[in-house]
Design a protein around this motif. Structure first.
Motif, mmCIF file in Angstrom:
data_model
loop_
_atom_site.group_PDB
_atom_site.id
_atom_site.type_symbol
_atom_site.label_atom_id
_atom_site.label_comp_id
_atom_site.label_asym_id
_atom_site.label_seq_id
_atom_site.Cartn_x
_atom_site.Cartn_y
_atom_site.Cartn_z
ATOM 1 N N ASP A 69 58.225 -31.098 42.062
ATOM 2 C CA ASP A 69 58.332 -29.592 42.264
ATOM 3 C C ASP A 69 57.816 -29.347 43.762
ATOM 4 N N MET A 70 57.603 -30.404 44.562
ATOM 5 C CA MET A 70 57.074 -30.055 45.868
ATOM 6 C C MET A 70 57.821 -31.015 46.927
ATOM 7 N N ALA A 71 58.234 -30.588 47.944
ATOM 8 C CA ALA A 71 58.556 -31.134 49.131
ATOM 9 C C ALA A 71 57.726 -31.016 50.280
ATOM 10 N N HIS A 72 57.651 -32.142 51.181
ATOM 11 C CA HIS A 72 56.776 -32.240 52.384
ATOM 12 C C HIS A 72 57.582 -32.128 53.519
ATOM 13 N N LEU A 73 57.461 -31.200 54.217
ATOM 14 C CA LEU A 73 58.331 -30.891 55.432
ATOM 15 C C LEU A 73 57.835 -31.790 56.623
ATOM 16 N N LEU A 74 58.331 -32.980 57.055
ATOM 17 C CA LEU A 74 57.653 -33.862 58.008
ATOM 18 C C LEU A 74 58.210 -33.557 59.358
ATOM 19 N N LYS A 75 59.441 -32.828 59.545
ATOM 20 C CA LYS A 75 59.844 -32.477 61.029
ATOM 21 C C LYS A 75 60.851 -31.315 60.994
ATOM 22 N N ILE A 76 60.957 -30.437 61.778
ATOM 23 C CA ILE A 76 62.069 -29.448 62.106
ATOM 24 C C ILE A 76 62.240 -29.123 63.467
ATOM 25 N N MET A 77 63.206 -28.721 63.948
ATOM 26 C CA MET A 77 63.306 -28.568 65.333
ATOM 27 C C MET A 77 64.893 -28.178 65.680
ATOM 28 N N ILE A 78 64.802 -26.895 66.600
ATOM 29 C CA ILE A 78 65.902 -26.289 66.883
ATOM 30 C C ILE A 78 65.977 -26.578 68.706
ATOM 31 N N LEU A 79 67.053 -26.930 69.302
ATOM 32 C CA LEU A 79 67.057 -27.228 70.722
ATOM 33 C C LEU A 79 66.471 -25.873 71.344
ATOM 34 N N GLU A 80 66.020 -25.889 72.336
ATOM 35 C CA GLU A 80 65.231 -24.832 72.930
ATOM 36 C C GLU A 80 66.268 -23.410 73.291
ATOM 37 N N ASP A 81 67.440 -24.061 73.615
ATOM 38 C CA ASP A 81 68.129 -22.796 74.073
ATOM 39 C C ASP A 81 68.701 -21.895 72.945
ATOM 40 N N PHE A 82 68.149 -22.474 71.691
ATOM 41 C CA PHE A 82 68.660 -21.868 70.605
ATOM 42 C C PHE A 82 67.617 -21.034 69.846
ATOM 43 N N ARG A 83 66.150 -21.273 70.226
ATOM 44 C CA ARG A 83 65.026 -20.698 69.735
ATOM 45 C C ARG A 83 65.086 -19.378 70.007
ATOM 46 N N LYS A 84 64.286 -18.427 68.905
ATOM 47 C CA LYS A 84 64.167 -17.099 69.052
ATOM 48 C C LYS A 84 65.206 -16.491 69.112
ATOM 49 N N LYS A 85 66.418 -17.067 68.317
ATOM 50 C CA LYS A 85 67.766 -16.212 68.159
ATOM 51 C C LYS A 85 67.933 -16.199 66.519
ATOM 52 N N GLY A 86 67.050 -16.644 65.623
ATOM 53 C CA GLY A 86 67.206 -16.641 64.396
ATOM 54 C C GLY A 86 67.807 -17.820 63.645
ATOM 55 N N GLU A 87 68.047 -18.842 64.548
ATOM 56 C CA GLU A 87 68.813 -20.107 64.242
ATOM 57 C C GLU A 87 67.871 -20.906 63.270
ATOM 58 N N ALA A 88 66.449 -21.187 63.494
ATOM 59 C CA ALA A 88 65.747 -21.865 62.862
ATOM 60 C C ALA A 88 65.325 -21.213 61.595
ATOM 61 N N SER A 89 65.363 -19.922 61.562
ATOM 62 C CA SER A 89 64.962 -19.264 60.114
ATOM 63 C C SER A 89 66.127 -19.344 59.175
ATOM 64 N N HIS A 90 67.365 -19.361 59.799
ATOM 65 C CA HIS A 90 68.676 -19.392 59.083
ATOM 66 C C HIS A 90 68.702 -20.773 58.424
ATOM 67 N N PHE A 91 68.236 -21.624 59.334
ATOM 68 C CA PHE A 91 68.486 -23.041 58.944
ATOM 69 C C PHE A 91 67.370 -23.372 57.785
ATOM 70 N N PHE A 92 66.213 -22.801 58.170
ATOM 71 C CA PHE A 92 65.301 -23.217 56.924
ATOM 72 C C PHE A 92 65.396 -22.435 55.867
ATOM 73 N N ASN A 93 66.007 -21.268 55.775
ATOM 74 C CA ASN A 93 66.493 -20.522 54.635
ATOM 75 C C ASN A 93 67.434 -21.142 53.941
ATOM 76 N N SER A 94 68.479 -21.627 54.690
ATOM 77 C CA SER A 94 69.528 -22.703 53.738
ATOM 78 C C SER A 94 68.930 -23.834 52.946
ATOM 79 N N LEU A 95 67.975 -24.367 53.988
ATOM 80 C CA LEU A 95 67.267 -25.702 53.084
ATOM 81 C C LEU A 95 66.567 -25.142 52.197
ATOM 82 N N VAL A 96 65.943 -23.785 51.964
ATOM 83 C CA VAL A 96 65.092 -23.607 50.914
ATOM 84 C C VAL A 96 66.011 -23.400 49.667
ATOM 85 N N LYS A 97 67.215 -22.635 49.946
ATOM 86 C CA LYS A 97 68.405 -22.326 48.922
ATOM 87 C C LYS A 97 68.429 -23.766 48.134
#
Length: 150
Positions: A69-97
């Motif tokens: 029932d548990m997952a260990h997030l080892l690494k996550i990254m978004i290229l710098e040009d796409f940070r602070k634009k919601g990409e990382a949140s959308h990515f993580f939320n799709s992984l959560v689903k």
């Protein structure tokens, strides 16, 4: 047209696998070696890319045992040009689903204590600090352990 990308699960045979390794080695201070990546067990690790217009913008790596029932997030990254634009949140939320569909109810991680941008990002996602891990990294740097209940 969607302003966000698309998550895709990867295996070592997929075209994006080598690009993910390259992103890790270019953008992480403590990057994994090629051998580390080759030794990943596909039954115990989940690798996903975040793509937009067929370009990989980032990736995530989890240690996850099916049936647990548990997952260990080892690494996550978004290229710098796409940070602070919601990409990382959308990515993580799709992984959560996806993780929820696999009956995962918690995700935990360690993050360098001085990485305030990452800690802020994780807190916005709902992660809570569990504890400080003194001298966690090989260079003696402290880490912060965090957990998210899905």
């Amino acid at each position: 047209m969607s302003t966000t990308g698309k998550a895709q699960l990867l295996s070592p045979q997929d075209l994006g696998w080598k690009e993910v390794i390259s992103l890790d080695q270019k953008h992480f201070e403590r990057a994994w070696s090629d051998n580390n990546w080759q030794e990943l067990n596909p039954q115990h690790h989940l690798v996903a890319s975040w793509t937009k217009s067929d370009k990989i913008l980032g990736f995530a790596l989890f240690h996850y045992l099916p049936g647990e029932d548990m997952a260990h997030l080892l690494k996550i990254m978004i290229l710098e040009d796409f940070r602070k634009k919601g990409e990382a949140s959308h990515f993580f939320n799709s992984l959560v689903k996806y993780l929820k569909s696999q009956n995962v109810s918690r995700v935990y991680l360690e993050v360098e204590r001085s990485n305030f941008a990452a800690i802020n990002f994780y807190e916005k996602l709902g992660f809570k600090t569990l504890r400080v891990l003194k001298a966690y990294y090989s260079d003696g740097t402290d880490a912060q352990s965090m957990e998210l209940t899905l």
